[in-house]
Enzyme design. Structure first.
Site, PDB file in Angstrom:
ATOM      1  N   PHE A 189      26.362 -12.871 -26.624  1.00 38.58           N
ATOM      2  CA  PHE A 189      26.354 -12.318 -27.984  1.00 38.58           C
ATOM      3  C   PHE A 189      25.951 -10.831 -27.898  1.00 38.58           C
ATOM      4  CE2 PHE A 189      25.473 -11.842 -32.411  1.00 38.58           C
ATOM      5  CZ  PHE A 189      26.064 -12.913 -33.072  1.00 38.58           C
TER       6      PHE A 189
ATOM      7  N   SER B 271      21.025 -15.059 -27.244  1.00 40.43           N
ATOM      8  CA  SER B 271      19.608 -14.929 -26.905  1.00 40.43           C
ATOM      9  C   SER B 271      18.834 -16.223 -27.149  1.00 40.43           C
ATOM     10  CB  SER B 271      18.981 -13.813 -27.744  1.00 40.43           C
ATOM     11  OG  SER B 271      19.613 -12.595 -27.442  1.00 40.43           O
TER      12      SER B 271
ATOM     13  N   VAL C 146      19.365  -8.803 -29.867  1.00 38.49           N
ATOM     14  CA  VAL C 146      19.342  -9.366 -31.217  1.00 38.49           C
ATOM     15  C   VAL C 146      19.287  -8.191 -32.186  1.00 38.49           C
ATOM     16  CG1 VAL C 146      18.307 -11.089 -32.718  1.00 38.49           C
ATOM     17  CG2 VAL C 146      17.965 -11.255 -30.252  1.00 38.49           C
TER      18      VAL C 146
ATOM     19  N   THR D 212      20.937 -11.265 -43.044  1.00 41.63           N
ATOM     20  CA  THR D 212      20.263 -12.550 -43.291  1.00 41.63           C
ATOM     21  C   THR D 212      19.043 -12.675 -42.383  1.00 41.63           C
ATOM     22  OG1 THR D 212      21.418 -13.743 -41.547  1.00 41.63           O
ATOM     23  CG2 THR D 212      22.562 -13.558 -43.674  1.00 41.63           C
TER      24      THR D 212
ATOM     25  N   HIS E 176      18.569 -14.605 -40.089  1.00 37.73           N
ATOM     26  CA  HIS E 176      18.952 -15.193 -38.807  1.00 37.73           C
ATOM     27  C   HIS E 176      18.291 -14.450 -37.641  1.00 37.73           C
ATOM     28  CE1 HIS E 176      21.498 -18.025 -36.717  1.00 37.73           C
ATOM     29  NE2 HIS E 176      21.888 -17.089 -35.884  1.00 37.73           N
TER      30      HIS E 176
ATOM     31  N   ARG F  77      18.998   2.250 -26.371  1.00 33.33           N
ATOM     32  CA  ARG F  77      18.111   1.624 -25.380  1.00 33.33           C
ATOM     33  C   ARG F  77      18.877   0.956 -24.249  1.00 33.33           C
ATOM     34  NH1 ARG F  77      16.272   2.414 -30.012  1.00 33.33           N
ATOM     35  NH2 ARG F  77      14.062   2.650 -30.506  1.00 33.33           N
TER      36      ARG F  77
END
Ligand code: INI
Length: 185
Positions: free
Chosen positions: A24, A62, A87, A92, A94, A133
């Site tokens: 993801f 993750s 992430v 939302t 989530h 990053r």
């Protein structure tokens, strides 16, 4: 008494690492992986997937990295496991669930197995922050690999020390000098 500290100059040719990568947001995680590999390589680790130093495991996201990291750590085959994920906050809640479970899971995997499991899951508000990053400004993948090298070295030292003389010898009377504690072989 003594001071224990991991080093980066140890012979790395026998160290074994597993890197668990979330697919993801792979725009970010592949860059973290590249940073990680670059650091390991420059410290003498053979990062070739067909070599003897590093195994790579891809997971959906993750949320899954910790479960797989724990399984790998339990195998006893690795000096350290590096978990990579990204992430990124959306509209939302989530984000909060995935980020929090990933962090808790990685910590649990480490505590439960005694193997260093590096938390390399970026949590950012925006894709821009994640990119910064993961290569645009710096690449935290490098830092995660350094942590794995340092912790591998430190744990090797502590294991050697604990096996020969207890670092924190405790008897009923309380703390005793290390040399007075019997060791079992
Ligand atoms: N996984 C991530 O690694 N990053 C995210 O930002 C993310 N968001 O936002 O949804 C994400 N979700 C997937 C999750 O990790 C699991 O793979 C999925 O829920 C299946 O268990």
């Amino acid at each position: 008494m003594a001071v224990f500290e991991g080093t980066f100059t140890q012979d790395t040719s026998s160290l074994k690492f597993a890197i668990v990568i979330g697919r993801f947001n792979d725009l970010i995680t592949t860059k973290l992986l590249a940073g990680c590999q670059d650091c390991l390589k420059r410290h003498g680790v053979d990062t070739n997937p067909h070599g003897t130093n590093v195994d790579y495991v891809w997971v959906p996201g993750s949320f899954e990295v910790a479960m797989v990291a724990r399984q790998l750590a339990l195998s006893g085959r690795y000096n350290a496991i590096i978990c990579l994920g990204a992430v990124i906050r959306g509209q939302t809640p989530h984000f909060d669930y995935v980020a929090s479970e990933a962090a808790k899971g990685v910590a649990a995997a480490s505590f439960q197995t005694g193997i260093p499991v590096v938390f390399g899951v970026l949590t950012t508000d925006t894709m821009q922050q994640a990119l910064e990053r993961a290569g645009i400004k710096s690449n935290l993948g490098w830092d995660y690999a350094l942590s794995a090298l340092e912790m591998s070295s430190l744990m090797n030292q502590l294991r050697g020390e604990v096996a020969t003389k207890s670092v924190f010898p405790v008897k009923e009377e309380g703390l005793l000098p290390a040399q007075s504690v019997e060791t079992s072989s």
